[in-house]
Design an enzyme around this catalytic site. Structure first.
Site, PDB file in Angstrom:
ATOM      1  N   SER A 169     -10.112   8.848  -1.806  1.00  0.00           N
ATOM      2  CA  SER A 169      -9.497  10.055  -2.322  1.00  0.00           C
ATOM      3  C   SER A 169     -10.565  11.040  -2.833  1.00  0.00           C
ATOM      4  CB  SER A 169      -8.485   9.693  -3.412  1.00  0.00           C
ATOM      5  OG  SER A 169      -7.670  10.786  -3.730  1.00  0.00           O
ATOM      6  N   ASP A 380      -1.014   9.106   5.784  1.00  0.00           N
ATOM      7  CA  ASP A 380      -1.293   9.748   4.495  1.00  0.00           C
ATOM      8  C   ASP A 380      -1.275  11.248   4.699  1.00  0.00           C
ATOM      9  OD1 ASP A 380      -2.199  10.437   1.924  1.00  0.00           O
ATOM     10  OD2 ASP A 380      -4.294  10.258   2.534  1.00  0.00           O
ATOM     11  N   HIS A 441      -2.425   6.455   1.884  1.00  0.00           N
ATOM     12  CA  HIS A 441      -3.606   6.909   1.148  1.00  0.00           C
ATOM     13  C   HIS A 441      -4.448   5.758   0.613  1.00  0.00           C
ATOM     14  CE1 HIS A 441      -5.740  10.122  -0.951  1.00  0.00           C
ATOM     15  NE2 HIS A 441      -5.664   9.459  -2.086  1.00  0.00           N
TER      16      HIS A 441
END
EC number: 3.4.16.5
Length: 470
Positions: A169, A380, A441
């Protein structure tokens, strides 16, 4: 005899100086349902004169004195890397409403010494003595670097060990900026081998440029809206359109926002996630999304109260467990510190983004010859796979293999035989791009077996499809 006694004391003292700090060793972790076959340590690293970062080191269960050191960083910015430990790739996973710890058979510490660092100060159990939690990308990279130096002083046995930086991320910014500092310090990090970035925020504006077509081809945006954006905002070519800039065009802003809000009823971190929702569950994932949008000046999305975060993400269990008094004591957390939170609103709101695109840092890493893996769960939408594929294409690297060939599949060994794990593209310059099929994710959480095989083969320079036996 006296000489031998003196010699014994000297050797013992010398050995102690080269050993891990006994005061940080975790001897009794509450709720364990198994006996760990590895040592683990929890304590603090000094990152600056007033900043102390909490770490949790899980040593390798295979060959701790020989296996590499792997740093793991979660993103946010403002979210704790203990989420990575407990919900993703660490050996300790929580269940039973925070009462039990069970063993994660797909933990990365089966083949590496994994260091989880809560960064920056103010995140998780990390703290600042002057309570100033405003930091920028460059300050975080400096603080992480200084914390690593302190780690090597606490654990000198790791100095000179093969070293890798991994994360996901917003760590797509943390990792490249830290890597540049590490590359400039050959003395302390002579064997810095490479980085692995999962679903990274490598180019904020292009993340939004690619989201509208990504949503459209997942049947989340109607033809009339998509064609309206293409015709009136993108000169009939969404594929090359700077959609991000249209947020600031009054004629296009509402159209684009409507398209991006098409997933309001879904989990944007995994479009195909099937789970019952609980509005009381901790809002970590909503926090991450909000931070990504704030960073580029976009409005926060509207969520229905009952569709915020899935209970099955285990975030509530993690929060309950890490705030138990006996757990805090075992992890050597000062009683004066506030409750552990997965993500810090104060850090997030005061964070200063300075790296909207990490191309310069990638160019530095490529020139240095270290290995680079960028991997993405393919469902994601927070940091989508098209964005990162286009980011790597923008580096103008030579694609290895047949130029016109579609991306090559990589496989993992499942219970019913070999299955497609995702697809891969290899570039000159030691750069690999992998997708993980069906993952969102948080790849080590969604696809733990595939992620373990992927990382093991990456750091051991093997074909990604090579089965592993650990």
């Amino acid at each position: 005899m006296k000489l031998l006694s003196i010699l014994f004391i000297f050797v013992s003292s010398y050995s102690f100086c080269l050993a891990a700090p006994a005061t940080d060793k975790v001897n009794d972790l509450p709720g364990l349902t198994f006996t760990p076959d590895f040592f683990h340590y929890s304590g603090y690293l000094r990152a600056w004169t007033d900043k102390y970062l909490h770490y949790w080191l899980t040593e390798s269960s295979r060959a701790p004195t020989q296996d590499p050191l792997v740093l793991w960083l979660n993103g946010g910015p403002g979210c704790s890397s203990l989420d990575g430990l407990i919900e993703e790739l660490g050996p300790f996973h929580v269940k039973d409403f925070g009462n039990s710890i069970y063993y994660n058979e797909y933990a990365w510490n089966k083949f590496a010494n994994v260091l989880f660092l809560e960064s920056p100060a103010g995140v998780g159990y990390s703290y600042s003595t002057n309570f100033n939690l405003t930091v920028s990308d460059d300050e975080v990279s400096l603080h992480n670097y200084m914390a690593l130096l302190d780690f090597l002083s606490k654990f000198p046995e790791y100095k000179g060990r093969d070293f890798w930086i991994t994360g996901e991320s917003y760590a797509g910014v943390y990792i490249p900026t830290l890597a540049v500092r590490i590359l400039n310090d050959k003395k302390n990090f002579p064997n810095f081998k490479g980085v692995a970035i999962g679903n990274g925020a490598l180019n904020f504006p292009n993340n939004y440029n690619t989201m509208v077509p990504f949503y459209y081809y997942h049947a989340l945006v109607r033809d009339d809206l998509y064609n309206d954006i293409a015709r009136n905002c993108c000169n009939n070519n969404i594929g090359t359109c700077d959609i991000y800039s249209k947020f600031f065009d009054p004629n296009c802003r509402d159209k684009v926002i409507n398209a991006l809000d098409g997933t309001n009823e879904l989990n944007m971190y995994n479009l195909y996630d099937v789970c019952y929702y609980n509005p009381t569950t901790n809002l970590k994932k909503a926090f991450i999304e909000r931070q990504m949008r704030i960073a580029v000046g976009l409005p926060a999305r509207k969520h229905n109260a009952a569709t915020t975060v899935p209970l099955c993400a285990q975030t509530n269990n993690t929060h309950v467990y890490l705030n138990r008094a006996d757990v805090r004591k075992s992890l050597h957390i000062p009683s004066s510190l506030p409750a552990w939170e997965e993500c810090s609103d104060q850090v997030g709101k005061n964070y200063v983004v300075t790296h909207f695109n990490v191309i310069p840092e990638f160019q530095t890493m490529i020139a240095a010859g270290i290995k680079i893996l960028v991997y993405n769960g393919d469902v994601d939408t927070a940091c989508n796979s098209i964005m990162n594929q286009q980011f790597l294409t923008s580096l103008n690297l030579t694609v290895l293999g047949e130029q016109e060939k579609v991306n090559e599949a990589w496989h993992y060994s499942g219970q019913t035989g070999t299955a497609v794990a995702g697809f891969q593209t290899k570039f000159a310059g030691n750069v690999d791009f992998l997708t993980v099929r069906g993952s969102g994710h948080f790849v080590p959480e969604d696809k733990p077996k595939e992620s373990q095989q992927m990382i093991f083969n990456f750091i051991n320079n093997k074909d990604y499809s090579t089965p592993i036996q650990l």
